[in-house]
Each structure stands twice: as structure tokens, then as C-alpha cells.
Design a protein around this motif. Structure first.
Motif, PDB file in Angstrom:
ATOM      1  N   UNK A  85      -5.740  30.315 -25.692  1.00 21.13           N
ATOM      2  CA  UNK A  85      -5.861  30.600 -27.259  1.00 21.13           C
ATOM      3  C   UNK A  85      -4.727  30.174 -27.780  1.00 21.13           C
ATOM      4  N   UNK A  86      -3.413  30.000 -27.077  1.00 22.44           N
ATOM      5  CA  UNK A  86      -2.189  29.812 -27.500  1.00 22.44           C
ATOM      6  C   UNK A  86      -1.848  28.229 -27.473  1.00 22.44           C
ATOM      7  N   UNK A  87      -2.888  27.423 -26.816  1.00 23.21           N
ATOM      8  CA  UNK A  87      -2.574  26.047 -26.230  1.00 23.21           C
ATOM      9  C   UNK A  87      -1.702  25.576 -25.613  1.00 23.21           C
ATOM     10  N   UNK A  88      -1.164  26.684 -24.541  1.00 19.82           N
ATOM     11  CA  UNK A  88      -0.551  26.402 -23.434  1.00 19.82           C
ATOM     12  C   UNK A  88      -1.158  25.673 -22.183  1.00 19.82           C
TER      13      UNK A  88
ATOM     14  N   UNK B 245      -7.695   7.825 -19.340  1.00 27.12           N
ATOM     15  CA  UNK B 245      -7.006   8.604 -20.138  1.00 27.12           C
ATOM     16  C   UNK B 245      -5.587   8.970 -19.513  1.00 27.12           C
ATOM     17  N   UNK B 246      -5.632   9.393 -18.366  1.00 27.87           N
ATOM     18  CA  UNK B 246      -4.450   9.756 -17.514  1.00 27.87           C
ATOM     19  C   UNK B 246      -3.252   8.684 -17.598  1.00 27.87           C
ATOM     20  N   UNK B 247      -3.712   7.422 -17.353  1.00 30.34           N
ATOM     21  CA  UNK B 247      -2.555   6.383 -17.541  1.00 30.34           C
ATOM     22  C   UNK B 247      -2.119   6.345 -18.981  1.00 30.34           C
ATOM     23  N   UNK B 248      -2.817   6.630 -19.884  1.00 28.87           N
ATOM     24  CA  UNK B 248      -2.385   6.396 -21.191  1.00 28.87           C
ATOM     25  C   UNK B 248      -1.311   7.623 -21.528  1.00 28.87           C
ATOM     26  N   UNK B 249      -1.780   8.763 -20.980  1.00 29.81           N
ATOM     27  CA  UNK B 249      -1.180   9.824 -21.210  1.00 29.81           C
ATOM     28  C   UNK B 249       0.294   9.787 -20.341  1.00 29.81           C
TER      29      UNK B 249
ATOM     30  N   UNK C 121      -4.529  20.708 -16.916  1.00 34.49           N
ATOM     31  CA  UNK C 121      -4.779  21.063 -18.081  1.00 34.49           C
ATOM     32  C   UNK C 121      -3.442  20.947 -18.785  1.00 34.49           C
ATOM     33  N   UNK C 122      -3.194  20.066 -19.586  1.00 31.71           N
ATOM     34  CA  UNK C 122      -1.923  19.958 -20.089  1.00 31.71           C
ATOM     35  C   UNK C 122      -1.515  20.704 -21.282  1.00 31.71           C
TER      36      UNK C 122
END
Length: 150
Positions: free
Chosen positions: A45-48, A130-134, A55-56
Motif C-alpha cells: 500500500x505504501x509503495x515499499x 526489464x531487469x537489465x534496463x533497470x 519486488x523493488x
């Protein structure tokens, strides 16, 4: 001219379309509800998020991504956004609510709001890895000396 059933149906359809458009245009209550329905299951809920489970957290890095080339695009090209059943308009509304809600301390001043057209364009392309871009974006952030919280 007497109102007919056809006129009544047209009026109901027009009012429905207007209310949907109004609800999607900058509606923070709708955005929060959609966040809770479509995002909070993983990002909490808080984006953590749950970094230990892959899950970043969105608290901090999300705003920082907007400071490096490719970051603005990336945050709407992650699988959760790309695969969301939300319309492009609802997605723009959600992102425009989410950014200041979870990244107030890292959101660059003057960040332009996402538009429906921008979301549609960005959803039309998808990173192969996606993980490589991140990882590349995180590397760019570290090189820029921005305080990065994973």
C-alpha cells in the motif's frame, strides 16, 4: 418534438461517457483505488515493495528514474504497467497520482504529467529485458551521485 426512447438512450450514453472521462482526468481517489486494486498486491500500500523477493520499492528510486535518460519511459514499461487492464487514460491518471504520492522527496521539480497519448506510445514498446534496463538505470543513477535506495 417528443423525447423518444432513442433520445433517452443517447442521453444516458453521452452522460456515461462524460462521467468516465471526468473520472479519469486527474482523479486522485480513482487513482488510489486503482493502485490498491492493481499494484499494492506486490508493491504494498505504501509503495515499499518487497526487495528481498525481487519486488523493488518505488519510494525514492521511482522519482530518481525521472532524472536519467530512459527513466521516464521505463517506469511505465515495467510488466505491471504494461500488462495492466487499465486504460491508457487511467494509467496516466494513476502514474500522475503515484509519483508525488510515493516519491515526494525525489520527484524532480516541474516533472511533466503523463498524458494518455504518451502512455499509449510507451505501452506500444516493451523492453526485451526489464531487469537489465533497470540495472542500467540504477547504474546511471549511481554515476550521477543521486542518493539511490534500492
Amino acid at each position: 418534438m417528443k423525447p423518444t426512447l432513442l433520445h433517452a438512450r443517447w442521453l444516458v450514453a453521452a452522460l456515461g461517457a462524460i462521467s468516465i472521462a471526468a473520472a479519469a482526468a486527474g482523479d486522485p481517489t480513482r487513482a488510489r483505488l486503482q493502485y490498491l486494486q492493481h499494484c499494492a498486491g506486490c508493491h504494498l500500500a505504501d509503495g515499499s515493495g518487497e526487495p528481498a523477493k525481487g519486488i523493488p520499492s518505488m519510494r525514492g528510486p521511482l522519482g530518481l528514474f525521472l532524472t536519467v535518460p530512459g527513466g521516464r519511459e521505463f517506469i511505465v514499461q515495467v510488466p505491471g504497467v504494461m500488462n495492466s487492464p487499465l486504460s491508457d487514460s487511467d494509467t496516466a491518471n494513476l502514474m500522475n497520482w503515484l509519483l508525488p504520492a510515493v516519491t515526494a522527496d525525489t520527484l524532480p521539480a516541474g516533472t511533466a504529467p503523463y498524458t494518455t497519448a504518451e502512455i499509449a506510445r510507451l505501452r506500444g514498446t516493451r523492453p526485451v529485458n526489464v531487469m537489465a534496463v533497470r540495472a542500467e538505470l540504477m547504474h546511471r543513477l549511481q554515476q550521477s551521485a543521486a542518493p539511490v535506495r534500492r
